[in-house]
Enzyme design. Sequence first.
Site, PDB file in Angstrom:
ATOM      1  N   GLN A   1     -63.911 -27.529  76.196  1.00  0.00           N
ATOM      2  CA  GLN A   1     -62.478 -27.263  76.278  1.00  0.00           C
ATOM      3  C   GLN A   1     -62.076 -26.607  77.600  1.00  0.00           C
ATOM      4  OE1 GLN A   1     -61.703 -24.879  72.776  1.00  0.00           O
ATOM      5  NE2 GLN A   1     -62.361 -26.494  71.380  1.00  0.00           N
TER       6      GLN A   1
ATOM      7  N   HIS B   1     -62.834 -22.380  73.241  1.00  0.00           N
ATOM      8  CA  HIS B   1     -61.955 -21.223  73.111  1.00  0.00           C
ATOM      9  C   HIS B   1     -61.765 -20.454  74.425  1.00  0.00           C
ATOM     10  CE1 HIS B   1     -63.060 -21.191  68.532  1.00  0.00           C
ATOM     11  NE2 HIS B   1     -62.521 -22.330  68.947  1.00  0.00           N
TER      12      HIS B   1
ATOM     13  N   GLU C   1     -52.001 -19.470  63.330  1.00  0.00           N
ATOM     14  CA  GLU C   1     -51.018 -18.404  63.155  1.00  0.00           C
ATOM     15  C   GLU C   1     -49.963 -18.415  64.251  1.00  0.00           C
ATOM     16  OE1 GLU C   1     -54.141 -15.050  61.342  1.00  0.00           O
ATOM     17  OE2 GLU C   1     -53.062 -14.662  63.222  1.00  0.00           O
TER      18      GLU C   1
ATOM     19  N   TYR D   1     -54.977  -8.388  65.651  1.00  0.00           N
ATOM     20  CA  TYR D   1     -54.533  -9.543  64.870  1.00  0.00           C
ATOM     21  C   TYR D   1     -55.606 -10.080  63.913  1.00  0.00           C
ATOM     22  CZ  TYR D   1     -50.270  -9.171  67.434  1.00  0.00           C
ATOM     23  OH  TYR D   1     -49.081  -8.676  67.935  1.00  0.00           O
TER      24      TYR D   1
ATOM     25  N   TYR E   1     -65.664 -24.221  58.771  1.00  0.00           N
ATOM     26  CA  TYR E   1     -65.708 -25.670  58.855  1.00  0.00           C
ATOM     27  C   TYR E   1     -66.721 -26.182  57.830  1.00  0.00           C
ATOM     28  CZ  TYR E   1     -63.086 -25.098  63.184  1.00  0.00           C
ATOM     29  OH  TYR E   1     -62.117 -24.764  64.098  1.00  0.00           O
TER      30      TYR E   1
END
Length: 397
Positions: free
Chosen positions: A115, A179, A273, A283, A294
């Site tokens: 990513q 991420h 979220e 958070y 998963y």
Amino acid sequence: MKHLFTLLLLAALVLSCKNESKSNEAIVAIQTNSNTITSINSNQQVPLVENIPLIEDQKKYTVTPVIEGLNNAWGMTWLPNGDLIYTEKEGKLYRYNGTKSIEITGLPEVYLRGQGGLLDVITHPEFDKNGRIYISYASSEGEGSGGNTAIATAVLKNDQLTDLKVLYKATPNTRKGQHFGSRFAWDSDGYLYFSIGERGERDVNPQDLSRDGGKIYRLHDDGSVPADNPFIDIAGAKTAAFTYGNRNPQGITVHPKTGKIVSHEHGPQGGDEINFVKPGRNYGWPVISYGENYGGGKFAESTAKQGMEQPFYYWVPSIAPSGFAILDNTAYGDWNGNYLVGSLKFQYLEMLYVNDNAVTKREKIVDGIGRLRNVKIGPDGFIYISVEGKGIFKITK
């Protein structure tokens, strides 16, 4: 004296719990390795997500191609003259002048893995004076193999980046490919917010203030840390951090009416979220979550815990959100004021109708167009989306 302080703190906690039903806020203590104790408020109001209507695509709008044939236009922004600046994740930056795309040179070396790559781009609020743009990207600079998220600024002149300065580089490097976070936003006071995901280290980074990853950060435009950042006085903390306990925020925007910073982040299998970004807040990832592993099975302690923020909204199942914008244009009629979130998983633009306290309904737009990587409001007030493998499009109504 130390015991007296502890007793006073416990008394404050008891008092706050008595008042919780009125304010939905609980004062909690953060105990750090340096024995510094900080009291903060946390939102404990569980969002209502059951029975929210999801309206199928009504197709009462026009989609106009802006730039076609792109691979993965991850980030986009505009110059004061209206030219569109966009990134291609594999490491290219372009300026589109309304007719053609011109490559911008002078980029730093980009670490391309999973990513990671060349990610977001944003202009300085006073670009017309200083010519500065900001980029987020995966970088292999520093010790160790692999890479991590970096933030840099440079002057854009004659389609070349000059005077490039790295403002922040997350550590440690890792060969994990997930991420990176990397979305940008400016607030009305000129602070720069950006996100760094927890880099696949869910049990290590998000809840540890001494480590990068799983956080939203706030800096001055020159990369210096604001003196009122929430963890500035905590020994060993990443003082650039503004929030923690985040998984992978790939959408940050400024509310056009209130000026509040709003973000969304990926959950695992469920538990995406939307959050209002508040200083010093935790958070919850991965201690609390509405998602599951998963393949199934719970992993979090629960869905709520004192000292950890409840989201404004969450999705089950996950839509895999990327890109975030809020409409402020009466030309869109009853769409005006709604939240817009791209869905990578379900390949549509999700529009959320909101009031002050909750999401009231949801609607699909451009359903089936492809993996929605980004959504932005252009300087003309209209919606622009980027779609993986296709390009950038404009939506009017």
